[in-house]
Design a protein around this motif. Structure first.
Motif, mmCIF file in Angstrom:
data_model
loop_
_atom_site.group_PDB
_atom_site.id
_atom_site.type_symbol
_atom_site.label_atom_id
_atom_site.label_comp_id
_atom_site.label_asym_id
_atom_site.label_seq_id
_atom_site.Cartn_x
_atom_site.Cartn_y
_atom_site.Cartn_z
ATOM 1 N N GLU A 7 42.423 34.080 49.102
ATOM 2 C CA GLU A 7 41.788 34.495 50.562
ATOM 3 C C GLU A 7 41.716 33.287 51.442
ATOM 4 O OE1 GLU A 7 41.762 37.394 51.673
ATOM 5 O OE2 GLU A 7 40.641 37.279 53.549
ATOM 6 N N MET B 251 51.294 40.474 40.799
ATOM 7 C CA MET B 251 50.627 39.465 40.409
ATOM 8 C C MET B 251 49.022 39.390 40.725
ATOM 9 S SD MET B 251 50.766 37.021 38.169
ATOM 10 C CE MET B 251 49.591 35.658 37.671
ATOM 11 N N TRP B 252 48.783 40.021 42.071
ATOM 12 C CA TRP B 252 47.297 39.830 42.688
ATOM 13 C C TRP B 252 46.881 41.502 42.654
ATOM 14 C CZ3 TRP B 252 51.291 36.691 44.131
ATOM 15 C CH2 TRP B 252 51.079 35.238 43.592
ATOM 16 N N GLU B 253 45.875 41.846 41.699
ATOM 17 C CA GLU B 253 45.617 43.155 41.631
ATOM 18 C C GLU B 253 44.140 43.247 42.508
ATOM 19 O OE1 GLU B 253 45.436 45.232 38.013
ATOM 20 O OE2 GLU B 253 47.673 44.865 37.733
ATOM 21 N N LEU B 254 44.049 43.701 43.787
ATOM 22 C CA LEU B 254 42.947 43.980 44.548
ATOM 23 C C LEU B 254 42.172 45.018 44.146
ATOM 24 C CD1 LEU B 254 44.455 42.495 47.916
ATOM 25 C CD2 LEU B 254 43.668 41.190 45.564
ATOM 26 N N ARG C 278 46.929 41.601 53.240
ATOM 27 C CA ARG C 278 47.903 41.643 54.285
ATOM 28 C C ARG C 278 49.066 40.841 54.076
ATOM 29 N NH1 ARG C 278 45.433 39.521 59.373
ATOM 30 N NH2 ARG C 278 47.434 39.797 60.156
ATOM 31 N N ALA C 279 48.848 39.521 53.706
ATOM 32 C CA ALA C 279 49.625 38.693 53.108
ATOM 33 C C ALA C 279 50.567 39.003 51.913
ATOM 34 C CB ALA C 279 49.149 37.352 52.681
ATOM 35 N N LEU C 280 49.940 39.686 51.068
ATOM 36 C CA LEU C 280 50.621 40.348 49.563
ATOM 37 C C LEU C 280 51.586 41.558 50.224
ATOM 38 C CD1 LEU C 280 47.972 40.298 47.151
ATOM 39 C CD2 LEU C 280 50.149 39.007 47.118
ATOM 40 N N ALA D 218 37.433 42.681 50.372
ATOM 41 C CA ALA D 218 36.801 41.613 50.106
ATOM 42 C C ALA D 218 37.743 40.554 50.143
ATOM 43 C CB ALA D 218 36.656 41.578 48.368
ATOM 44 N N THR D 219 39.010 40.773 50.299
ATOM 45 C CA THR D 219 40.044 39.773 50.545
ATOM 46 C C THR D 219 40.881 40.367 51.594
ATOM 47 O OG1 THR D 219 41.213 40.435 48.459
ATOM 48 C CG2 THR D 219 39.762 38.643 48.372
ATOM 49 N N PRO D 220 40.667 40.640 52.830
ATOM 50 C CA PRO D 220 41.769 41.414 53.877
ATOM 51 C C PRO D 220 43.145 40.710 54.126
ATOM 52 C CG PRO D 220 39.652 40.373 54.755
ATOM 53 C CD PRO D 220 39.455 40.166 53.327
ATOM 54 N N ARG D 221 42.698 39.417 54.131
ATOM 55 C CA ARG D 221 43.967 38.454 54.511
ATOM 56 C C ARG D 221 44.961 38.297 53.349
ATOM 57 N NH1 ARG D 221 42.986 34.659 59.428
ATOM 58 N NH2 ARG D 221 41.743 32.974 57.972
ATOM 59 N N LEU D 222 44.392 38.308 52.188
ATOM 60 C CA LEU D 222 45.323 38.074 51.062
ATOM 61 C C LEU D 222 45.939 39.501 50.909
ATOM 62 C CD1 LEU D 222 46.309 37.080 48.469
ATOM 63 C CD2 LEU D 222 44.213 37.834 47.299
ATOM 64 N N ALA E 206 53.038 41.751 53.016
ATOM 65 C CA ALA E 206 53.958 41.390 53.779
ATOM 66 C C ALA E 206 55.087 40.728 53.040
ATOM 67 C CB ALA E 206 53.501 40.350 54.919
ATOM 68 N N ALA E 207 54.709 40.137 52.180
ATOM 69 C CA ALA E 207 55.623 39.444 51.124
ATOM 70 C C ALA E 207 56.855 40.190 50.522
ATOM 71 C CB ALA E 207 54.892 38.778 50.199
ATOM 72 N N LEU F 217 40.518 35.482 43.472
ATOM 73 C CA LEU F 217 41.161 36.028 44.639
ATOM 74 C C LEU F 217 40.553 35.554 45.695
ATOM 75 C CD1 LEU F 217 40.976 39.895 43.192
ATOM 76 C CD2 LEU F 217 43.046 38.332 43.551
ATOM 77 N N VAL G 146 45.132 31.752 52.109
ATOM 78 C CA VAL G 146 46.005 32.591 53.014
ATOM 79 C C VAL G 146 45.282 32.387 54.417
ATOM 80 C CG1 VAL G 146 46.281 34.879 53.716
ATOM 81 C CG2 VAL G 146 46.749 34.495 51.225
ATOM 82 N N MET H 263 52.866 34.216 51.266
ATOM 83 C CA MET H 263 52.652 33.958 49.664
ATOM 84 C C MET H 263 53.888 33.105 49.222
ATOM 85 S SD MET H 263 49.648 35.731 49.098
ATOM 86 C CE MET H 263 49.997 35.116 47.258
ATOM 87 N N LEU I 47 47.425 31.155 57.781
ATOM 88 C CA LEU I 47 47.729 32.122 58.971
ATOM 89 C C LEU I 47 47.102 31.260 60.142
ATOM 90 C CD1 LEU I 47 46.515 35.719 57.602
ATOM 91 C CD2 LEU I 47 48.895 34.750 58.193
ATOM 92 N N PRO J 125 48.202 39.738 35.628
ATOM 93 C CA PRO J 125 47.802 39.832 37.209
ATOM 94 C C PRO J 125 46.396 39.202 37.388
ATOM 95 C CG PRO J 125 48.673 41.845 35.959
ATOM 96 C CD PRO J 125 48.602 41.059 34.966
ATOM 97 N N VAL J 126 46.084 38.456 38.513
ATOM 98 C CA VAL J 126 45.003 37.875 38.820
ATOM 99 C C VAL J 126 43.969 38.971 39.248
ATOM 100 C CG1 VAL J 126 43.828 36.350 40.348
ATOM 101 C CG2 VAL J 126 45.959 35.891 39.695
ATOM 102 N N ARG J 127 42.652 39.340 38.635
ATOM 103 C CA ARG J 127 41.793 40.313 39.009
ATOM 104 C C ARG J 127 40.524 39.456 39.308
ATOM 105 N NH1 ARG J 127 44.049 42.833 34.207
ATOM 106 N NH2 ARG J 127 45.580 44.473 34.963
ATOM 107 N N LEU K 290 53.173 36.226 58.642
ATOM 108 C CA LEU K 290 52.476 36.777 57.460
ATOM 109 C C LEU K 290 53.571 36.585 56.298
ATOM 110 C CD1 LEU K 290 49.887 38.234 57.006
ATOM 111 C CD2 LEU K 290 50.813 40.283 57.675
ATOM 112 N N PRO K 291 54.606 37.106 56.579
ATOM 113 C CA PRO K 291 55.689 37.020 55.294
ATOM 114 C C PRO K 291 55.785 35.883 54.703
ATOM 115 C CG PRO K 291 56.566 38.412 56.997
ATOM 116 C CD PRO K 291 55.330 37.597 57.696
#
Lengths: 204, 204
Positions: A116, B156-159, B170-172, B164-168, B174-175, A112, A119, A133, A123, A105-107, A129-130
């Motif tokens: 961002e 895959m993405w761990e926030l 939301r996109a995650l 720090a990455t609000p749009r990411l 919604a996916a 990230l 994305v 990704m 947008l 996983p990306v941390r 939004l769906p």
């Protein structure tokens, strides 16, 4: 004797060593890193957040070569194409790290941050939004598949008997040395123009 | 005691063992195979054409799951799409074999036969000879990139910090779970429709 200018162990040296091992072997272990650095395994753990932490340091190191300025380009599909080209070059420099990085996983905050920005561009361009990704992941499929292809041997198909596969033999004979780049650009521009068309016609 | 029904060592067992090791470790060595089979390393070499020969046995084994009937579909782009979908499923079953197979030249006759059929379909569709390999390689970029993606963790993405990455974030959110397949189909159909357009307009 004075102190060494650099500490024996720091995150940067651990990352460099881990990347060397991954470039050679496709994997790494913390004891391998310790052995190369001439320190105890426990000392390595003292500097990083476990093995997963080292994977994230590797991700940051590899991704640091990606040009952030790509996202400033206009319009949005030029930005995505520039990101994809830079992303491919960064990962093609370390093809054996690709499976390691794509299965963890990306941390890493800086990485990230790149997502961002991607994305955000999509947008702002009007994607729902769906769909954001999937649009990014599809681009990454092309990027990472091509980065692997860049590590392939120049003579990727070895025909012991050309009469068994005559049309393949002719196609290989006619392909140029730039076939890897040509393939990537075909996939990238094809994909992006299709997605742009879907967006503009309200299908995505 | 009678003889064992199967010989202790044959190419099939060597291939099965090599694939198990690759699935676990991403690599294999001939001594590792020998150890698991409880035989001498030299005995393994007696059955295969060196380490490279084992790589080709692995390639044949993985590619055997690809549906050859894909090439019978009409029109040509439906055939390529069916091949790509089947190819992706076959390699997604062994994601750790992907870098190994993509960095070794293709020699396995059955696999070369698949390329022969792919080349044939594209030539018959009207593609120019120098464009055929790039068109196939671009398709493989998408296939192999997506096969790697299928081995990625669901999360895959761990926030750690969503602010720090609000749009990411939301996109995650919604996916959907089908994002991997959705991304592949987007890349595949986008690429193929673009290439068909280039062919029909005489640009490729």
């Amino acid at each position: 004797m004075g102190r060494p200018r650099r500490p024996l162990l720091d995150r940067e040296r651990i990352t460099t060593t881990a990347l060397e091992i991954v470039d050679e072997l496709g994997e790494f272990s913390v004891p391998q890193i310790a052995k190369r650095l001439g320190v105890q395994t426990a000392s390595v753990y003292h500097h990083v957040d476990g093995r997963d932490g080292i994977v994230e340091l590797l991700r940051e190191r590899v991704a640091a070569a990606i040009d952030d300025a790509a996202f400033d380009q206009e319009p949005w599909d030029a930005a995505m194409a520039a990101w994809a080209r830079s992303y491919r070059a960064a990962f093609a420099a370390h093809p054996r790290a690709i499976p390691l990085l794509t299965t963890s996983p990306v941390r890493a905050p800086q990485v990230l941050g790149q997502y961002e920005r991607a994305v955000g561009r999509l947008l702002d361009a009007g994607f729902a939004l769906p769909d954001v990704m999937p649009v990014i992941i599809a681009l990454e499929n092309i990027v990472l598949g091509s980065a692997l292809d860049m590590a392939a041997p120049e003579a990727m198909w070895e025909l012991a008997d050309e009469t068994a596969t005559p049309r393949l033999a002719r196609a290989l004979g006619a392909a140029t040395e730039g076939r890897t780049d040509q393939a990537f650009e075909l996939a990238l521009t094809g994909y992006l123009s299709h997605v742009r068309g879907l967006l503009e016609s309200g299908q995505l």
